[in-house]
Write an enzyme that holds these catalytic residues in place. Structure first.
Site, PDB file in Angstrom:
ATOM      1  CG  HIS A 232     -19.844  19.618  47.876  1.00  0.00           C
ATOM      2  ND1 HIS A 232     -18.954  18.741  48.441  1.00  0.00           N
ATOM      3  CD2 HIS A 232     -19.168  20.806  47.768  1.00  0.00           C
ATOM      4  CE1 HIS A 232     -17.805  19.355  48.656  1.00  0.00           C
ATOM      5  NE2 HIS A 232     -17.909  20.617  48.262  1.00  0.00           N
ATOM      6  CE  LYS A 274     -26.218   9.999  41.267  1.00  0.00           C
ATOM      7  NZ  LYS A 274     -25.334  11.128  40.999  1.00  0.00           N
ATOM      8  CB  ILE A 275     -28.212   5.085  48.110  1.00  0.00           C
ATOM      9  CG1 ILE A 275     -28.995   4.078  47.244  1.00  0.00           C
ATOM     10  CG2 ILE A 275     -28.380   4.796  49.596  1.00  0.00           C
ATOM     11  CD1 ILE A 275     -30.492   4.070  47.442  1.00  0.00           C
ATOM     12  CG  HIS A 280     -15.758  10.653  46.748  1.00  0.00           C
ATOM     13  ND1 HIS A 280     -14.600  11.061  46.146  1.00  0.00           N
ATOM     14  CD2 HIS A 280     -16.048  11.573  47.709  1.00  0.00           C
ATOM     15  CE1 HIS A 280     -14.187  12.169  46.725  1.00  0.00           C
ATOM     16  NE2 HIS A 280     -15.049  12.516  47.672  1.00  0.00           N
ATOM     17  CG  ASP A 328     -21.345  13.739  53.336  1.00  0.00           C
ATOM     18  OD1 ASP A 328     -20.615  14.216  54.206  1.00  0.00           O
ATOM     19  OD2 ASP A 328     -21.550  14.293  52.242  1.00  0.00           O
TER      20      ASP A 328
HETATM   21  N1  ACO Z   1     -26.607   5.821  44.513  1.00  0.00           N
HETATM   22  C1  ACO Z   1     -26.941   5.136  43.391  1.00  0.00           C
HETATM   23  N2  ACO Z   1     -26.260   5.222  42.232  1.00  0.00           N
HETATM   24  C2  ACO Z   1     -25.179   6.011  42.244  1.00  0.00           C
HETATM   25  C3  ACO Z   1     -24.766   6.718  43.362  1.00  0.00           C
HETATM   26  C4  ACO Z   1     -25.519   6.604  44.535  1.00  0.00           C
HETATM   27  N3  ACO Z   1     -25.188   7.282  45.645  1.00  0.00           N
HETATM   28  N4  ACO Z   1     -23.655   7.420  43.067  1.00  0.00           N
HETATM   29  C5  ACO Z   1     -23.384   7.146  41.786  1.00  0.00           C
HETATM   30  N5  ACO Z   1     -24.315   6.292  41.282  1.00  0.00           N
HETATM   31  C6  ACO Z   1     -24.361   5.789  39.929  1.00  0.00           C
HETATM   32  C7  ACO Z   1     -24.940   6.853  39.002  1.00  0.00           C
HETATM   33  O1  ACO Z   1     -26.347   6.770  38.924  1.00  0.00           O
HETATM   34  C8  ACO Z   1     -24.243   6.534  37.707  1.00  0.00           C
HETATM   35  O2  ACO Z   1     -24.890   5.427  37.144  1.00  0.00           O
HETATM   36  P1  ACO Z   1     -25.100   5.338  35.555  1.00  0.00           P
HETATM   37  O3  ACO Z   1     -23.711   5.306  34.977  1.00  0.00           O
HETATM   38  O4  ACO Z   1     -25.876   4.080  35.393  1.00  0.00           O
HETATM   39  O5  ACO Z   1     -25.856   6.573  35.158  1.00  0.00           O
HETATM   40  C9  ACO Z   1     -22.872   6.081  38.138  1.00  0.00           C
HETATM   41  O6  ACO Z   1     -23.035   5.571  39.470  1.00  0.00           O
HETATM   42  C10 ACO Z   1     -21.849   7.203  38.140  1.00  0.00           C
HETATM   43  O7  ACO Z   1     -22.356   8.241  38.966  1.00  0.00           O
HETATM   44  P2  ACO Z   1     -22.057   9.780  38.792  1.00  0.00           P
HETATM   45  O8  ACO Z   1     -23.026  10.575  39.591  1.00  0.00           O
HETATM   46  O9  ACO Z   1     -21.972  10.108  37.320  1.00  0.00           O
HETATM   47  O10 ACO Z   1     -20.601   9.823  39.395  1.00  0.00           O
HETATM   48  P3  ACO Z   1     -19.846  11.097  39.814  1.00  0.00           P
HETATM   49  O11 ACO Z   1     -18.442  10.728  40.019  1.00  0.00           O
HETATM   50  O12 ACO Z   1     -20.172  12.249  38.959  1.00  0.00           O
HETATM   51  O13 ACO Z   1     -20.612  11.393  41.181  1.00  0.00           O
HETATM   52  C11 ACO Z   1     -21.382  11.772  43.317  1.00  0.00           C
HETATM   53  C12 ACO Z   1     -20.170  11.381  42.447  1.00  0.00           C
HETATM   54  C13 ACO Z   1     -22.023  13.089  42.812  1.00  0.00           C
HETATM   55  C14 ACO Z   1     -20.860  12.002  44.733  1.00  0.00           C
HETATM   56  C15 ACO Z   1     -22.422  10.639  43.263  1.00  0.00           C
HETATM   57  O14 ACO Z   1     -21.838   9.430  43.669  1.00  0.00           O
HETATM   58  C16 ACO Z   1     -23.644  10.962  44.112  1.00  0.00           C
HETATM   59  O15 ACO Z   1     -24.544  11.679  43.648  1.00  0.00           O
HETATM   60  N6  ACO Z   1     -23.699  10.448  45.381  1.00  0.00           N
HETATM   61  C17 ACO Z   1     -24.778  10.748  46.274  1.00  0.00           C
HETATM   62  C18 ACO Z   1     -24.552  12.093  46.937  1.00  0.00           C
HETATM   63  C19 ACO Z   1     -23.449  12.042  47.970  1.00  0.00           C
HETATM   64  O16 ACO Z   1     -23.403  11.154  48.811  1.00  0.00           O
HETATM   65  N7  ACO Z   1     -22.584  13.074  47.937  1.00  0.00           N
HETATM   66  C20 ACO Z   1     -21.497  13.213  48.887  1.00  0.00           C
HETATM   67  C21 ACO Z   1     -20.190  13.154  48.176  1.00  0.00           C
HETATM   68  S1  ACO Z   1     -18.855  13.110  49.344  1.00  0.00           S
HETATM   69  C22 ACO Z   1     -18.715  14.676  49.901  1.00  0.00           C
HETATM   70  O17 ACO Z   1     -19.113  15.652  49.312  1.00  0.00           O
HETATM   71  C23 ACO Z   1     -18.052  14.803  51.218  1.00  0.00           C
END
Ligand code: ACO
Length: 394
Positions: A232, A274-275, A280, A328
């Site tokens: 988050h 994860k990057i 989102h 972010d």
């Molecule tokens: N880097 C690489 N792969 C990613 C990333 C990322 N940042 N985000 C999602 N993916 C991939 C996942 O590995 C997953 O792949 P898979 O289907 O092969 O397993 C797919 O995309 C779906 O990802 P989820 O995490 O299941 O998607 P969800 O909608 O639950 O997650 C989240 C959203 C938690 C924000 C995710 O994108 C993430 O972890 N991002 C990095 C952390 C981040 O930047 N958070 C800030 C969010 S914005 C905020 O709070 C203001």
């Protein structure tokens, strides 16, 4: 959402997906993603519009009261925020002098709780009372974060100056130097774009606590705890750590960062990492908040350089994963340009989001229903208590 979701039931219960993905849990008039999924709406306005044009005071008024303030209303809200900023109880500063050096999000968690100990003993659910405390907490939380950080790292802190503009004064207290007008406005715009975002994890946490009719300070302490996690709010810190790691490696190789960032990201993706600052739950194509932040990143220190790095990183992530940057990624760079210590990035998110948490707290308690889902128990049953001597068999 590409497919129509299926609604599963078991007996009298509705079974929702893990993580409440695509589940609508209640209505709100405060903010949400527009029906096209392209922007966030703050009380009817797009977040880009408010982020670019509204001051912190105007946006606070909008989120809390539901409309942009007229001149008189703006004056009143500004006077209150500035006055309350200067009224943090001295005992709160004393307490901050006696705590271990920790991640500064803890200053917010126990700072909000400490304020609750001063202000929430005779809690009421009268709207005027609630709005007044929302403004008080909005004004005082940043002072606590800045004082906690600087006491821990510099042994001293700057007191608030109620004669100054909120964003300018908060940035001054964090960095311990007087910011320029451009720096203060850039900082202010991030407070505004972080201010609210539907039922995100920390807001939902705040609403769950509100639904028990706990007080605002306790509910916001819970919101801050939820925001602390790297999935988050914590992502802005992790994104900057990633850029600095990449920069060090690029320098080691004698390659510019905007060239090296591609190799760096590809290596991480190959390791299934994860990057941070990408992806989102709602914005699958574009996070519009990045547009507001990008305008300021371009104007601040080393703006051209950082914009090239950001654009390259976005290009690689879109090509490889079809995942867009989130806010972010941009605030990480913007706060770095302002000389803000990395661990303070998520506290700054909280300094803006406190307005949204407060508005959601008020919306929840004024039309309340206890939020209490039920679970599907999948553990064993029918076991009987055993005396100690019969338990350990190894
Ligand atoms: N880097 C690489 N792969 C990613 C990333 C990322 N940042 N985000 C999602 N993916 C991939 C996942 O590995 C997953 O792949 P898979 O289907 O092969 O397993 C797919 O995309 C779906 O990802 P989820 O995490 O299941 O998607 P969800 O909608 O639950 O997650 C989240 C959203 C938690 C924000 C995710 O994108 C993430 O972890 N991002 C990095 C952390 C981040 O930047 N958070 C800030 C969010 S914005 C905020 O709070 C203001």
């Amino acid at each position: 959402m590409s497919q129509k979701p299926e609604c599963k039931t078991e007996g009298n219960y509705i079974v929702v997906p893990k993580g409440l993905v695509n589940v609508i849990v209640d209505e709100t008039k405060i903010s949400g993603v527009d029906p096209k999924g392209e922007s966030t709406i703050y009380r009817g306005f797009t977040i880009e519009d408010i982020g670019e044009n509204a001051s912190f005071y105007e946006a606070t008024y909008l989120i809390l009261y539901g409309e942009l303030p007229c001149e008189e209303e703006l004056k009143e809200v500004k006077n209150k925020i500035d006055k309350y900023r200067g009224q943090v109880p001295e005992k709160v500063f004393d307490a901050l002098k006696h705590v271990p050096v920790t991640h500064p999000m803890y200053y917010g968690i126990y700072g909000a709780s400490l304020l609750g100990q001063f202000y929430a003993s005779d809690w009421k659910f009268d709207p005027d009372f609630l709005y007044d405390h929302a403004l008080r907490l909005t004004a005082q939380l940043p002072v606590i974060f800045a004082a906690g950080w600087n006491l821990a790292h510099n042994g001293t802190f700057l007191r608030p100056d109620p004669t100054k503009d909120h964003a300018w004064d908060v940035l001054r207290m964090i960095t311990m130097r007087e910011p320029t007008e451009l720096e203060a406005r850039a900082f202010e715009s991030t407070l505004v774009i972080y201010m609210d975002h539907g039922f995100n994890a920390s807001t939902f946490t705040t609403r769950v606590i509100a639904s028990t009719l706990s007080d605002l300070y306790a509910a916001v302490a819970g919101g801050i705890a939820a925001l602390k996690g790297p999935l988050h709010g914590g992502a802005n810190e992790k994104a900057m750590e990633m850029f600095l790691d990449a920069k060090k490696r690029a320098e080691g190789k004698g390659v510019p960062l905007d060239e090296y960032i591609e190799e760096y990201i590809l290596e991480k993706l190959a390791k299934k990492e994860k990057i941070m600052g990408f992806g989102h739950r709602i914005y699958k194509l574009h996070d519009p908040r990045t547009d507001v932040a990008a305008k300021f990143v371009a104007q601040l220190k080393d703006g051209d350089y950082w914009m090239k790095v950001l654009k390259k990183a976005e290009e690689v992530m879109w090509r490889e994963k079809k995942i867009p940057a989130n806010i972010d990624l941009y605030t990480a760079i913007l706060y770095y340009q302002l000389g803000i210590p990395i661990p303070m990035y998520t506290p700054i998110f909280a300094m803006g989001r406190v307005v949204g948490w407060s508005a959601h707290y008020i919306e929840q308690v004024l039309n309340n229903k206890l939020i209490r889902p039920t679970e599907k128990y999948v553990g064993p049953s029918g076991l009987k208590y055993q005396p100690m001597e019969t338990r350990c068999r190894k």
